[in-house]
Write a protein that holds these residues in place. Structure first.
Motif, PDB file in Angstrom:
ATOM      1  N   ARG A  32     -24.490  31.680  12.679  1.00  0.00           N
ATOM      2  CA  ARG A  32     -25.929  31.525  12.907  1.00  0.00           C
ATOM      3  C   ARG A  32     -26.441  32.657  13.792  1.00  0.00           C
ATOM      4  O   ARG A  32     -25.688  33.255  14.562  1.00  0.00           O
ATOM      5  CB  ARG A  32     -26.211  30.194  13.614  1.00  0.00           C
ATOM      6  CG  ARG A  32     -25.855  28.981  12.791  1.00  0.00           C
ATOM      7  CD  ARG A  32     -27.097  28.211  12.404  1.00  0.00           C
ATOM      8  NE  ARG A  32     -26.875  27.279  11.326  1.00  0.00           N
ATOM      9  CZ  ARG A  32     -26.480  26.025  11.460  1.00  0.00           C
ATOM     10  NH1 ARG A  32     -26.242  25.541  12.656  1.00  0.00           N
ATOM     11  NH2 ARG A  32     -26.336  25.249  10.411  1.00  0.00           N
ATOM     12  N   ARG A  33     -27.739  32.875  13.712  1.00  0.00           N
ATOM     13  CA  ARG A  33     -28.395  33.911  14.521  1.00  0.00           C
ATOM     14  C   ARG A  33     -29.030  33.272  15.750  1.00  0.00           C
ATOM     15  O   ARG A  33     -29.709  32.255  15.652  1.00  0.00           O
ATOM     16  CB  ARG A  33     -29.468  34.610  13.696  1.00  0.00           C
ATOM     17  CG  ARG A  33     -30.251  35.645  14.500  1.00  0.00           C
ATOM     18  CD  ARG A  33     -31.213  36.387  13.635  1.00  0.00           C
ATOM     19  NE  ARG A  33     -32.286  35.511  13.181  1.00  0.00           N
ATOM     20  CZ  ARG A  33     -33.397  35.944  12.616  1.00  0.00           C
ATOM     21  NH1 ARG A  33     -33.585  37.227  12.403  1.00  0.00           N
ATOM     22  NH2 ARG A  33     -34.332  35.108  12.234  1.00  0.00           N
ATOM     23  N   ALA A  42     -24.883  37.235  16.367  1.00  0.00           N
ATOM     24  CA  ALA A  42     -24.303  36.364  15.346  1.00  0.00           C
ATOM     25  C   ALA A  42     -23.271  35.499  16.055  1.00  0.00           C
ATOM     26  O   ALA A  42     -22.357  36.019  16.704  1.00  0.00           O
ATOM     27  CB  ALA A  42     -23.647  37.186  14.247  1.00  0.00           C
ATOM     28  N   VAL A  43     -23.427  34.188  15.957  1.00  0.00           N
ATOM     29  CA  VAL A  43     -22.507  33.250  16.614  1.00  0.00           C
ATOM     30  C   VAL A  43     -21.812  32.455  15.516  1.00  0.00           C
ATOM     31  O   VAL A  43     -22.472  31.836  14.673  1.00  0.00           O
ATOM     32  CB  VAL A  43     -23.256  32.323  17.586  1.00  0.00           C
ATOM     33  CG1 VAL A  43     -22.289  31.377  18.271  1.00  0.00           C
ATOM     34  CG2 VAL A  43     -24.037  33.146  18.619  1.00  0.00           C
ATOM     35  N   SER A  44     -20.473  32.506  15.509  1.00  0.00           N
ATOM     36  CA  SER A  44     -19.670  31.894  14.454  1.00  0.00           C
ATOM     37  C   SER A  44     -18.642  30.951  15.051  1.00  0.00           C
ATOM     38  O   SER A  44     -18.274  31.076  16.224  1.00  0.00           O
ATOM     39  CB  SER A  44     -18.888  32.962  13.683  1.00  0.00           C
ATOM     40  OG  SER A  44     -19.674  34.062  13.363  1.00  0.00           O
ATOM     41  N   ARG A  45     -18.137  30.058  14.197  1.00  0.00           N
ATOM     42  CA  ARG A  45     -17.027  29.205  14.609  1.00  0.00           C
ATOM     43  C   ARG A  45     -15.978  29.224  13.506  1.00  0.00           C
ATOM     44  O   ARG A  45     -16.269  28.954  12.341  1.00  0.00           O
ATOM     45  CB  ARG A  45     -17.498  27.770  14.843  1.00  0.00           C
ATOM     46  CG  ARG A  45     -16.388  26.865  15.405  1.00  0.00           C
ATOM     47  CD  ARG A  45     -16.861  25.440  15.574  1.00  0.00           C
ATOM     48  NE  ARG A  45     -18.007  25.311  16.444  1.00  0.00           N
ATOM     49  CZ  ARG A  45     -17.951  25.243  17.780  1.00  0.00           C
ATOM     50  NH1 ARG A  45     -16.792  25.306  18.397  1.00  0.00           N
ATOM     51  NH2 ARG A  45     -19.063  25.101  18.482  1.00  0.00           N
ATOM     52  N   TYR A  51     -17.069  32.647  18.219  1.00  0.00           N
ATOM     53  CA  TYR A  51     -17.081  34.110  18.290  1.00  0.00           C
ATOM     54  C   TYR A  51     -18.526  34.578  18.342  1.00  0.00           C
ATOM     55  O   TYR A  51     -19.382  34.037  17.642  1.00  0.00           O
ATOM     56  CB  TYR A  51     -16.399  34.710  17.053  1.00  0.00           C
ATOM     57  CG  TYR A  51     -14.948  34.344  16.929  1.00  0.00           C
ATOM     58  CD1 TYR A  51     -13.965  35.127  17.514  1.00  0.00           C
ATOM     59  CD2 TYR A  51     -14.564  33.198  16.246  1.00  0.00           C
ATOM     60  CE1 TYR A  51     -12.623  34.782  17.413  1.00  0.00           C
ATOM     61  CE2 TYR A  51     -13.229  32.841  16.131  1.00  0.00           C
ATOM     62  CZ  TYR A  51     -12.266  33.647  16.721  1.00  0.00           C
ATOM     63  OH  TYR A  51     -10.943  33.302  16.616  1.00  0.00           O
ATOM     64  N   VAL A  52     -18.773  35.623  19.130  1.00  0.00           N
ATOM     65  CA  VAL A  52     -20.126  36.177  19.246  1.00  0.00           C
ATOM     66  C   VAL A  52     -20.053  37.681  19.026  1.00  0.00           C
ATOM     67  O   VAL A  52     -19.199  38.365  19.598  1.00  0.00           O
ATOM     68  CB  VAL A  52     -20.748  35.867  20.624  1.00  0.00           C
ATOM     69  CG1 VAL A  52     -22.136  36.479  20.728  1.00  0.00           C
ATOM     70  CG2 VAL A  52     -20.809  34.356  20.862  1.00  0.00           C
ATOM     71  N   SER A  53     -20.960  38.177  18.203  1.00  0.00           N
ATOM     72  CA  SER A  53     -21.013  39.617  17.935  1.00  0.00           C
ATOM     73  C   SER A  53     -22.467  40.040  17.788  1.00  0.00           C
ATOM     74  O   SER A  53     -23.378  39.213  17.708  1.00  0.00           O
ATOM     75  CB  SER A  53     -20.257  39.949  16.643  1.00  0.00           C
ATOM     76  OG  SER A  53     -20.954  39.456  15.516  1.00  0.00           O
ATOM     77  N   ALA A  54     -22.650  41.357  17.715  1.00  0.00           N
ATOM     78  CA  ALA A  54     -23.960  41.895  17.334  1.00  0.00           C
ATOM     79  C   ALA A  54     -24.282  41.339  15.949  1.00  0.00           C
ATOM     80  O   ALA A  54     -23.377  41.025  15.173  1.00  0.00           O
ATOM     81  CB  ALA A  54     -23.907  43.414  17.303  1.00  0.00           C
ATOM     82  N   ASN A  55     -25.541  41.214  15.618  1.00  0.00           N
ATOM     83  CA  ASN A  55     -25.923  40.593  14.358  1.00  0.00           C
ATOM     84  C   ASN A  55     -26.140  41.599  13.229  1.00  0.00           C
ATOM     85  O   ASN A  55     -26.520  41.211  12.141  1.00  0.00           O
ATOM     86  CB  ASN A  55     -27.185  39.743  14.539  1.00  0.00           C
ATOM     87  CG  ASN A  55     -27.428  38.840  13.347  1.00  0.00           C
ATOM     88  OD1 ASN A  55     -26.489  38.352  12.730  1.00  0.00           O
ATOM     89  ND2 ASN A  55     -28.686  38.621  13.012  1.00  0.00           N
TER      90      ASN A  55
END
Length: 118
Positions: A32-33, A42-45, A51-55
């Motif tokens: 999700r953003r 960008a936040v993912s599971r 996990y968090v990264s640049a989008n």
């Protein structure tokens, strides 16, 4: 989004963590953003870990939050590049440059992201 901050020592420097989302907003296998101030993330599971990264994909700046969670990493929906969860390194073309990844943790039902100050 209001951000709460906490500090954690990482090596010799203190890392500031800010709230980015509620844990329930990012279910397993979803990306999700979210925004922290003007920074788009960008936040993912995957397998229970957040996990968090640049989008933005480093290939053509497509939104990674429109991508897919895979066992290898975060897949860009535009051209299929996959980025390593921990390092942000591209694991498949066409992207050649890594994405920025941030330390993340969960506490009391909140997703926190660190390393935004640098």
């Amino acid at each position: 989004m209001e951000s709460e901050t906490t500090l954690e020592r990482e090596g010799e420097r203190a890392v500031e963590y800010v709230r980015v989302a509620r844990s329930g907003q990012v279910p397993e296998g979803v990306v999700r953003r979210f925004f922290v101030d003007d920074l788009e993330l960008a936040v993912s599971r995957f397998e229970g870990r957040v996990y968090v990264s640049a989008n933005y994909c480093t290939h053509l700046a497509c939104h990674l939050s429109a991508g897919k969670v895979t066992e290898d990493g975060l897949m860009c929906s535009c051209h299929g590049s996959i980025f390593d969860w921990d390092t942000g390194e591209p694991l498949s073309p066409p992207a050649l440059k890594p994405i920025k990844v941030y330390p993340a943790r969960e506490e009391n039902g909140e997703i926190l992201v660190g390393g935004l100050e640098g």
